[in-house]
Write a protein that holds these residues in place. Structure first.
Motif, PDB file in Angstrom:
ATOM      1  N   GLU A  20     -13.799   0.188   1.682  1.00 19.67           N
ATOM      2  CA  GLU A  20     -13.972   1.019   0.483  1.00 19.67           C
ATOM      3  C   GLU A  20     -12.805   2.004   0.475  1.00 19.67           C
ATOM      4  O   GLU A  20     -12.752   2.918   1.285  1.00 19.67           O
ATOM      5  CB  GLU A  20     -15.318   1.744   0.502  1.00 19.67           C
ATOM      6  N   ARG A  21     -11.849   1.785  -0.429  1.00 17.97           N
ATOM      7  CA  ARG A  21     -10.588   2.515  -0.360  1.00 17.97           C
ATOM      8  C   ARG A  21     -10.740   4.008  -0.667  1.00 17.97           C
ATOM      9  O   ARG A  21     -10.029   4.830  -0.081  1.00 17.97           O
ATOM     10  CB  ARG A  21      -9.576   1.891  -1.332  1.00 17.97           C
ATOM     11  N   ALA A  22     -11.645   4.369  -1.570  1.00 18.91           N
ATOM     12  CA  ALA A  22     -11.836   5.795  -1.849  1.00 18.91           C
ATOM     13  C   ALA A  22     -12.434   6.491  -0.632  1.00 18.91           C
ATOM     14  O   ALA A  22     -12.003   7.581  -0.248  1.00 18.91           O
ATOM     15  CB  ALA A  22     -12.721   5.984  -3.080  1.00 18.91           C
ATOM     16  N   THR A  50       0.811  -1.208   0.000  1.00 22.97           N
ATOM     17  CA  THR A  50       0.000   0.000   0.000  1.00 22.97           C
ATOM     18  C   THR A  50       0.850   1.266   0.000  1.00 22.97           C
ATOM     19  O   THR A  50       0.317   2.380   0.073  1.00 22.97           O
ATOM     20  CB  THR A  50      -0.941   0.031   1.223  1.00 22.97           C
ATOM     21  N   PHE A  77     -10.714  -4.129  -7.907  1.00 27.11           N
ATOM     22  CA  PHE A  77     -11.701  -4.002  -6.841  1.00 27.11           C
ATOM     23  C   PHE A  77     -12.924  -4.850  -7.140  1.00 27.11           C
ATOM     24  O   PHE A  77     -13.110  -5.334  -8.266  1.00 27.11           O
ATOM     25  CB  PHE A  77     -12.068  -2.530  -6.642  1.00 27.11           C
ATOM     26  N   LEU A 131      -6.235  -3.289  -3.554  1.00 31.61           N
ATOM     27  CA  LEU A 131      -5.474  -2.058  -3.697  1.00 31.61           C
ATOM     28  C   LEU A 131      -4.022  -2.333  -4.052  1.00 31.61           C
ATOM     29  O   LEU A 131      -3.376  -1.528  -4.728  1.00 31.61           O
ATOM     30  CB  LEU A 131      -5.550  -1.266  -2.385  1.00 31.61           C
ATOM     31  N   PRO A 166      -4.450  -1.941  -9.566  1.00 33.60           N
ATOM     32  CA  PRO A 166      -5.427  -2.293  -8.534  1.00 33.60           C
ATOM     33  C   PRO A 166      -6.685  -2.922  -9.128  1.00 33.60           C
ATOM     34  O   PRO A 166      -7.113  -2.589 -10.244  1.00 33.60           O
ATOM     35  CB  PRO A 166      -5.736  -0.944  -7.876  1.00 33.60           C
ATOM     36  N   SER A 211     -19.611   3.670  -4.477  1.00 35.30           N
ATOM     37  CA  SER A 211     -18.313   3.009  -4.321  1.00 35.30           C
ATOM     38  C   SER A 211     -17.697   2.651  -5.666  1.00 35.30           C
ATOM     39  O   SER A 211     -18.382   2.172  -6.571  1.00 35.30           O
ATOM     40  CB  SER A 211     -18.479   1.731  -3.495  1.00 35.30           C
ATOM     41  N   VAL A 212     -16.400   2.866  -5.760  1.00 33.96           N
ATOM     42  CA  VAL A 212     -15.641   2.421  -6.933  1.00 33.96           C
ATOM     43  C   VAL A 212     -14.433   1.584  -6.528  1.00 33.96           C
ATOM     44  O   VAL A 212     -13.746   1.041  -7.385  1.00 33.96           O
ATOM     45  CB  VAL A 212     -15.172   3.625  -7.785  1.00 33.96           C
ATOM     46  N   LYS A 213     -14.182   1.449  -5.201  1.00 30.94           N
ATOM     47  CA  LYS A 213     -12.972   0.761  -4.755  1.00 30.94           C
ATOM     48  C   LYS A 213     -13.249  -0.125  -3.536  1.00 30.94           C
ATOM     49  O   LYS A 213     -12.553  -0.046  -2.522  1.00 30.94           O
ATOM     50  CB  LYS A 213     -11.866   1.774  -4.432  1.00 30.94           C
ATOM     51  N   THR A 214     -14.267  -0.973  -3.617  1.00 30.27           N
ATOM     52  CA  THR A 214     -14.527  -1.898  -2.521  1.00 30.27           C
ATOM     53  C   THR A 214     -13.523  -3.045  -2.581  1.00 30.27           C
ATOM     54  O   THR A 214     -13.290  -3.637  -3.635  1.00 30.27           O
ATOM     55  CB  THR A 214     -15.970  -2.415  -2.584  1.00 30.27           C
ATOM     56  N   ASP A 215     -12.941  -3.374  -1.432  1.00 36.23           N
ATOM     57  CA  ASP A 215     -11.785  -4.269  -1.363  1.00 36.23           C
ATOM     58  C   ASP A 215     -12.015  -5.334  -0.293  1.00 36.23           C
ATOM     59  O   ASP A 215     -12.918  -5.234   0.536  1.00 36.23           O
ATOM     60  CB  ASP A 215     -10.547  -3.434  -1.006  1.00 36.23           C
TER      61      ASP A 215
END
Length: 281
Positions: free
Chosen positions: A158-160, A87, A256, A249, A254, A118-122
């Motif tokens: 959610e990274r964003a 990261t 997601f 990530l 990346p 959400s656009v970056k669920t991890d």
């Protein structure tokens, strides 16, 4: 022992997994797997039972979160050096602590919802630690005595929301269904060394994470002791101890989660989780 809660959301019942992998009903023994019923005295009474004499639960009921009425859901960030590296962060000198809302807790096989916007669920497979007795300023040498047991946690993130929306990480960790727990609470006597457990996660049958708790920067005993110096831990509190490398990530580029995908994850001796990924409201 492997303790669990089964039934529909909000109406789960306490149970015990017998040697044959069948669920035995504990309703006549304890009202729930929670709070004061996680003490050593209560768990010793359950160990003294003959599972074969307990009512057998027929069929394949839904499995709920393995512990109820969680007061605090405390998470540890960047607790594996190789995850910190993927990261782009340096390994921490002290444990990084943040909170996950208890409203995120769900069953181990419930669908995980991608939240609105959400656009970056991890994904993040983690060892969960369930506290069994009040802990305040606990010496590290005694810290494991305050643990009721262990479970699998998927610290969905959610990274964003977590890193691009300002403030602390909690907002990226707390959406509904972002805290699957279980399937079982495995009592500490069945986990002689919590620093010797393999853990893994797959997305759509592709292995993404493979690790071992031996590579934690701060082990379970150190974490319990450390956290108890900042806040009193109560029976039923949960600590998620960090994730090994392989999160979305950290992929190049990346990657997601998307609706329609599936996750499967597990930890040695603690069982597996299976989740469908769906679009939330």
């Amino acid at each position: 022992m492997k303790l669990l809660r089964y039934g529909e959301p909000g109406a789960e019942r306490p149970g015990l997994l017998d040697a044959g992998g069948r669920i035995r009903d504990l309703r006549d023994i304890v009202p729930d797997i929670a709070g004061p019923f996680l003490s050593d005295e209560s768990l010793d009474r359950l160990r003294a039972l003959d599972p074969e004499r307990l009512p057998l639960v027929e069929g394949t009921p839904r499995i709920g979160a393995c512990v109820n009425a969680i007061g605090k859901f405390i998470c540890v960030g960047l607790n594996y050096a190789d995850h910190a590296a993927e990261t782009g962060k340096a390994p921490p000198e002290e444990p990084v602590l943040f909170m996950k809302a208890t409203s995120a807790v769900c069953g181990p096989n419930d669908a995980v919802e991608i939240p609105r916007g959400s656009v970056k669920t991890d994904w993040e497979v983690e060892l969960g630690v369930v506290i069994g007795r009040r802990a305040k300023h606990v010496p590290q040498a005694d810290a494991l005595d305050y643990v009721a047991g262990y479970c699998v946690v998927n610290d969905v993130s959610e990274r964003a929301f977590q890193s691009e929306r300002g403030g602390q990480w909690t907002k990226g960790k707390s959406a509904d269904t972002f805290g699957p727990l279980g399937p079982w609470l495995v009592t500490r006597d069945q986990v002689p060394d919590p620093q010797a457990l393999g853990l893994w996660l797959e997305v759509d049958d592709t292995r993404r994470q493979t690790g071992t708790t031996a590579r934690m920067i701060f082990g379970v005993a150190e974490l319990v002791s450390y956290i108890s110096g900042f806040m009193t831990l109560h029976p039923g509190d949960v600590i998620a101890t960090g994730t090994p490398p392989g999160v979305g990530l950290g992929q190049k580029p990346p990657v997601f989660l998307r609706p329609g995908q599936t996750m499967r994850l597990g930890i040695d001796g603690l069982g597996e989780q299976h989740q469908a990924v769906i679009q939330g409201e």
